[in-house]
Design an enzyme around this catalytic site. Structure first.
Site, PDB file in Angstrom:
ATOM      1  N   GLY A  84      -1.300  -5.681   5.845  1.00 35.17           N
ATOM      2  CA  GLY A  84      -0.600  -6.825   5.268  1.00 35.17           C
ATOM      3  C   GLY A  84      -1.549  -7.873   4.727  1.00 35.17           C
ATOM      4  O   GLY A  84      -2.770  -7.768   4.832  1.00 35.17           O
ATOM      5  N   ASP A 246      -4.084   1.014   0.910  1.00 37.11           N
ATOM      6  CA  ASP A 246      -3.521  -0.327   0.771  1.00 37.11           C
ATOM      7  C   ASP A 246      -4.171  -1.101  -0.368  1.00 37.11           C
ATOM      8  O   ASP A 246      -3.693  -2.185  -0.731  1.00 37.11           O
ATOM      9  CB  ASP A 246      -3.649  -1.113   2.077  1.00 37.11           C
ATOM     10  CG  ASP A 246      -5.079  -1.220   2.559  1.00 37.11           C
ATOM     11  OD1 ASP A 246      -5.664  -0.175   2.887  1.00 37.11           O
ATOM     12  OD2 ASP A 246      -5.626  -2.344   2.615  1.00 37.11           O
TER      13      ASP A 246
END
Length: 478
Positions: A84, A246
């Site tokens: 994240g 990611d």
């Protein structure tokens, strides 16, 4: 002019973020902003004249609704679980006049629920590097996020040593990552994976939205965009350094500049990230890693897209990449047509360059000085093994003569695809060291130079790196 912001991500994907505001730095001050990009986005110049403001997370513009996104991913080939935005906050999505949007993402904006063991901050060094790299790539014509501003501060941030805390405003049409899809797939929430796919198609592939085969067509285009991007990296000698899933953009943008590097010497196995002990993300391994990452994305789609369709798209990757790469490399050699001996000539040149550690950028740029009817070449002086060069060069000149174009036409082609200037690590480091002492002149000079990478220059921006600038160690620390 009033800027308009929309909240598509916030409204349509409620389980993919945490709403929160930036945490300002101490005595934040704007040290650089991208005037050209600001004009493109119709940003009033007054916004850059009132202190750090939105650029330093001290204020929000009307319509902004800040949030940190959650995603997961594979790092160095290993499942890393939830990741994240650990130090970045999406401030808002600017609605442009043509109906498209542009994310405003503030990097170094403070702690988020996804910071893990980090401090939520970025240092001046890394923000300068990303601003320079993203703008360099843009002007090379390679898809990338862009840099809008840099703010420095009196807040110390501790990495190997104490460094000035800073913030970078990054903009991009979207920050959708492969890792967004992995996050929900590995939580066994395939319906949310489908919602992400629908969101992407609705806003970025809207021509497919009503097609009954939309998921296959969409994924095929993601594969094609990724293949094209990697081909472009390879042709300019760019090594990303940390191609975790990611860090892979769904739109095929170069995303998350960390320990990147452009080739100085031609070294196929070049590793720019000194944390990459196994060489997973070496220069020559980037095409294979990108395919591996696409396979991970395909896996997340398998609950609602036929596996045969996904495999068919994945099977197209190699050909798309080779087509783009071959076309660009022929242009770099000055070939106007495609001939069967082209690959052999290129591979022989690469072998010669690798043996002699020839400078990648300078070698291809100097090809423009070749005259097809002359055996003399300034490039000859770049090689120690003159006999090997002469043998290759004789066949190269013979190949040029097959195209029946003038030297001036070919020179124009070569100079339009072979940059004179790339962002070598030592150039970035020189600007960083000056900025850390409070002198921003070199930062501004280098940014200005990078806007014209294909123009000839007679300064040290286009020279080989000095001894101190060779093989600078760069890590993920930022």
């Amino acid at each position: 002019m009033t800027l308009s912001f929309v909240t598509r991500w916030r409204d349509e994907l409620p389980e993919t973020y945490t709403a929160l505001s930036p945490t300002p730095l101490n005595n934040a001050r704007l040290i650089w902003h991208n005037i050209e990009l600001a004009n493109t986005l119709s940003i009033p110049s007054s916004l850059f004249k009132n202190g750090a403001g939105v650029w330093g997370g001290e204020a929000l513009l009307p319509g902004m609704s800040p949030l940190a996104q959650v995603y997961s991913g594979h790092q160095f080939g290993v499942w890393a679980g939830q990741l994240g935005d650990g130090r970045g906050i999406l401030l808002g999505e600017q609605l442009l006049a043509d109906g498209t949007t542009m994310d405003w993402h503030l990097k170094g904006a403070g702690l988020t629920p996804y910071s893990r063991m980090g401090d939520g901050r970025a240092v001046l060094r890394s923000t300068i590097r990303e601003s320079l790299a993203s703008e360099a790539m843009h002007y090379l014509g390679i898809p990338t996020t862009r840099a809008l501003s840099i703010v420095t501060s009196d807040s110390p941030v501790y990495r190997e040593t104490a460094e000035p805390g800073a913030m970078l405003m990054r903009v991009a049409p979207s920050h959708l990552r492969f890792g967004h899809f992995e996050h929900f797939y590995y939580r066994r929430e395939s319906e949310k994976v489908r919602q992400l796919a629908d969101f992407a198609i609705r806003h970025y592939w809207s021509h497919l939205e009503d097609d009954e085969d939309k998921y296959r067509l969409w994924f095929s285009d993601v594969v094609a965009r990724t293949a094209s991007l990697i081909a472009q990296w390879q042709t300019v000698g760019f090594a990303h350094g940390v191609m975790n899933t990611d860090n892979m953009s769904l739109l095929g943008l170069t995303l998350d500049y960390g320990p990147f590097g452009f080739l100085d010497d031609y070294e196929p196995g070049f590793i720019c990230n000194h944390s990459d002990h196994q060489g997973r993300y070496s220069f020559d391994n980037q095409p294979a890693v990108a395919l591996w990452n696409l396979q991970r994305l395909a896996q997340t789609l398998s609950p609602f897209v036929a596996v045969d369709a996904l495999n068919e798209a994945l099977d197209s990757y190699q050909q798309v990449l080779l087509t783009h790469y071959g076309q660009r490399m022929r242009q770099k050699l000055g070939f106007m047509t495609e001939q069967k001996e082209d690959n052999a000539l290129l591979n022989e040149l690469f072998s010669l360059m690798a043996r002699e550690r020839s400078d990648y950028t300078r070698t291809f740029r100097m090809l423009s000085l070749t005259e097809q009817h002359s055996a003399a070449s300034p490039l000859r002086d770049e090689f120690i093994d003159r006999a090997a060069f002469d043998d290759w060069f004789a066949r190269y000149r013979g190949r040029l003569q097959q195209d029946e174009v003038s030297d001036s036409e070919r020179q124009q082609l070569i100079q339009s695809v072979n940059p004179a200037l790339v962002l070598r690590n030592w150039l970035a480091q020189r600007a960083i060291e000056a900025a850390e002492k409070g002198d921003m002149m070199e930062l501004h000079r280098l940014h200005e130079a990078l806007r014209n990478p294909f123009s000839d220059r007679d300064d040290d921006y286009v020279s080989r790196p000095p001894d101190w600038g060779k093989r600078l160690e760069v890590s993920c620390s930022s």
